[in-house]
Scaffold this motif. Structure first.
Motif, short mmCIF file in Angstrom:
data_model
loop_
_atom_site.label_atom_id
_atom_site.label_comp_id
_atom_site.label_asym_id
_atom_site.label_seq_id
_atom_site.Cartn_x
_atom_site.Cartn_y
_atom_site.Cartn_z
N GLN A 293 1.09 -9.61 -13.16
CA GLN A 293 2.17 -8.76 -12.64
C GLN A 293 1.67 -7.33 -12.45
OE1 GLN A 293 5.48 -9.60 -11.84
NE2 GLN A 293 5.55 -7.53 -11.01
N GLY A 294 0.91 -6.84 -13.41
CA GLY A 294 0.35 -5.49 -13.30
C GLY A 294 -0.62 -5.36 -12.14
N ILE A 295 -1.44 -6.39 -11.93
CA ILE A 295 -2.39 -6.36 -10.81
C ILE A 295 -1.64 -6.34 -9.49
CG2 ILE A 295 -4.17 -7.70 -9.59
CD1 ILE A 295 -5.11 -8.69 -12.38
N LEU A 296 -0.59 -7.14 -9.39
CA LEU A 296 0.23 -7.17 -8.17
C LEU A 296 0.85 -5.80 -7.90
CD1 LEU A 296 1.70 -8.50 -5.78
CD2 LEU A 296 3.40 -9.34 -7.43
N GLU A 297 1.43 -5.20 -8.92
CA GLU A 297 2.07 -3.89 -8.75
C GLU A 297 1.05 -2.83 -8.34
OE1 GLU A 297 4.08 -3.25 -12.47
OE2 GLU A 297 5.57 -4.81 -12.05
N GLU A 298 -0.10 -2.84 -8.97
CA GLU A 298 -1.12 -1.86 -8.65
C GLU A 298 -1.68 -2.07 -7.24
OE1 GLU A 298 -4.61 0.57 -11.00
OE2 GLU A 298 -3.63 -1.13 -11.96
N THR A 299 -1.81 -3.32 -6.83
CA THR A 299 -2.27 -3.62 -5.48
C THR A 299 -1.28 -3.08 -4.46
OG1 THR A 299 -3.40 -5.62 -6.24
CG2 THR A 299 -2.96 -5.46 -3.89
N GLY A 300 0.01 -3.26 -4.72
CA GLY A 300 1.04 -2.74 -3.83
C GLY A 300 0.99 -1.22 -3.72
N GLU A 301 0.79 -0.56 -4.84
CA GLU A 301 0.69 0.91 -4.82
C GLU A 301 -0.53 1.37 -4.03
OE1 GLU A 301 0.68 2.06 -8.95
OE2 GLU A 301 2.70 1.27 -9.28
N LEU A 302 -1.65 0.67 -4.20
CA LEU A 302 -2.85 1.03 -3.45
C LEU A 302 -2.66 0.80 -1.96
CD1 LEU A 302 -5.49 -0.50 -5.88
CD2 LEU A 302 -5.27 1.93 -5.30
N ASP A 303 -1.97 -0.26 -1.60
CA ASP A 303 -1.72 -0.54 -0.19
C ASP A 303 -0.81 0.53 0.41
OD1 ASP A 303 -1.87 -2.05 2.23
OD2 ASP A 303 0.09 -2.92 1.77
N GLN A 304 0.22 0.94 -0.32
CA GLN A 304 1.10 2.00 0.17
C GLN A 304 0.34 3.30 0.37
OE1 GLN A 304 4.34 2.22 -2.64
NE2 GLN A 304 5.60 0.79 -1.47
N ALA A 305 -0.51 3.65 -0.58
CA ALA A 305 -1.30 4.87 -0.46
C ALA A 305 -2.23 4.79 0.74
CB ALA A 305 -2.12 5.10 -1.74
N ARG A 306 -2.84 3.63 0.95
CA ARG A 306 -3.75 3.43 2.08
C ARG A 306 -3.00 3.57 3.40
NH1 ARG A 306 -4.45 -0.56 5.44
NH2 ARG A 306 -3.11 -1.94 4.23
N GLN A 307 -1.81 3.02 3.48
CA GLN A 307 -1.03 3.06 4.71
C GLN A 307 -0.55 4.46 5.06
OE1 GLN A 307 2.15 0.20 4.53
NE2 GLN A 307 0.76 -1.54 4.36
N GLN A 308 -0.42 5.33 4.08
CA GLN A 308 0.06 6.69 4.32
C GLN A 308 -1.01 7.61 4.88
OE1 GLN A 308 1.87 7.91 0.64
NE2 GLN A 308 3.66 6.61 0.94
N ARG A 309 -2.24 7.16 4.87
CA ARG A 309 -3.34 7.98 5.39
C ARG A 309 -3.56 7.68 6.87
NH1 ARG A 309 -5.31 6.38 0.52
NH2 ARG A 309 -4.99 7.96 -1.05
N PRO A 310 -3.88 8.71 7.64
CA PRO A 310 -4.09 8.50 9.07
C PRO A 310 -5.19 7.45 9.37
CG PRO A 310 -4.02 10.84 8.57
CD PRO A 310 -3.98 10.10 7.27
N ALA A 311 -6.25 7.47 8.61
CA ALA A 311 -7.35 6.53 8.85
C ALA A 311 -7.09 5.17 8.20
CB ALA A 311 -8.66 7.11 8.33
N GLY A 312 -6.09 5.09 7.33
CA GLY A 312 -5.78 3.83 6.66
C GLY A 312 -6.86 3.37 5.71
N LYS A 313 -7.61 4.31 5.15
CA LYS A 313 -8.71 3.98 4.24
C LYS A 313 -8.33 4.32 2.80
CE LYS A 313 -11.98 3.19 7.39
NZ LYS A 313 -12.82 2.07 7.51
N LEU A 314 -8.99 3.64 1.89
CA LEU A 314 -8.82 3.95 0.47
C LEU A 314 -9.74 5.10 0.09
CD1 LEU A 314 -8.86 0.33 -1.03
CD2 LEU A 314 -6.87 1.82 -0.82
N LEU A 315 -9.26 5.95 -0.81
CA LEU A 315 -10.11 7.01 -1.36
C LEU A 315 -11.14 6.36 -2.28
CD1 LEU A 315 -7.35 9.59 -2.41
CD2 LEU A 315 -8.75 9.60 -0.32
N ARG A 316 -12.19 7.10 -2.59
CA ARG A 316 -13.25 6.57 -3.45
C ARG A 316 -12.68 6.15 -4.80
NH1 ARG A 316 -16.93 3.40 -4.30
NH2 ARG A 316 -18.48 3.97 -5.84
N SER A 317 -11.80 6.93 -5.38
CA SER A 317 -11.21 6.58 -6.68
C SER A 317 -10.38 5.30 -6.56
CB SER A 317 -10.34 7.72 -7.20
OG SER A 317 -9.27 7.98 -6.31
#
Length: 168
Positions: free
Chosen positions: A21-45
């Motif tokens: 459940q925690g992995i799913l929640e964290e994955t969703g948060e990472l996807d939301q953060a990625r989608q909010q960026r113009p390039a749609g990329k993940l930060l290094r962290s």
């Protein structure tokens, strides 16, 4: 003996379910953060976090496969645990390639649903076996036979069959 095994598996499975459940929640948060960026990329962290999630997912898959191996060969619960383990490995592979989108999250949700089904079947099996298992058994049957024939396990088989039908 079989019921004792199931009784020992239940808390381990609940812990794994909570981690999933925690992995799913964290994955969703990472996807939301990625989608909010113009390039749609993940930060290094975030890439490092995804890499850690991938390792955790694969470790959970290995642990679940090991747990399944402690059950009887002909068991719906074992089959469901092995299926969940394979799905965990698949999710781990997606996360390794930084795929945190809907496909990954849907697979994680299906995995979580399967773990919930198994936890429910285990709880029902334990509840139905607690009073006096020997009284309801036929002559010559064993605790393992009773576990394999439990209504909860049959329900789990039906749920697995329905999922296969839905996916095909």
């Amino acid at each position: 003996l079989a019921f004792r095994k199931v009784d020992q598996i239940d808390p381990k499975l609940e812990r794994m379910r909570d981690q999933q459940q925690g992995i799913l929640e964290e994955t969703g948060e990472l996807d939301q953060a990625r989608q909010q960026r113009p390039a749609g990329k993940l930060l290094r962290s975030e890439q490092i976090t995804v890499s850690s999630l991938a390792r955790l997912e694969q470790q959970l898959g290995d642990e679940l496969a090991e747990l399944a191996g402690t059950l009887e060969d002909v068991s719906a619960i074992r089959f469901a645990l092995e299926d969940a383990s394979r799905r965990m490995q698949q999710v781990g592979g997606l996360l390794e390639t930084e795929q945190v989108g809907q496909d990954c999250q849907q697979l994680q949700q299906k995995l979580l649903d399967r773990l919930d089904q198994v936890c429910s079947a285990l709880a029902e099996s334990l509840a139905s076996s607690l009073p006096d298992t020997s009284a309801g058994m036929k002559a010559g049957s064993t605790e393992t036979d009773a576990l394999l024939q439990s209504p909860a396990e049959l329900q789990l088989l039906l749920l697995i069959q329905q999922q296969v039908l839905d996916e095909t």
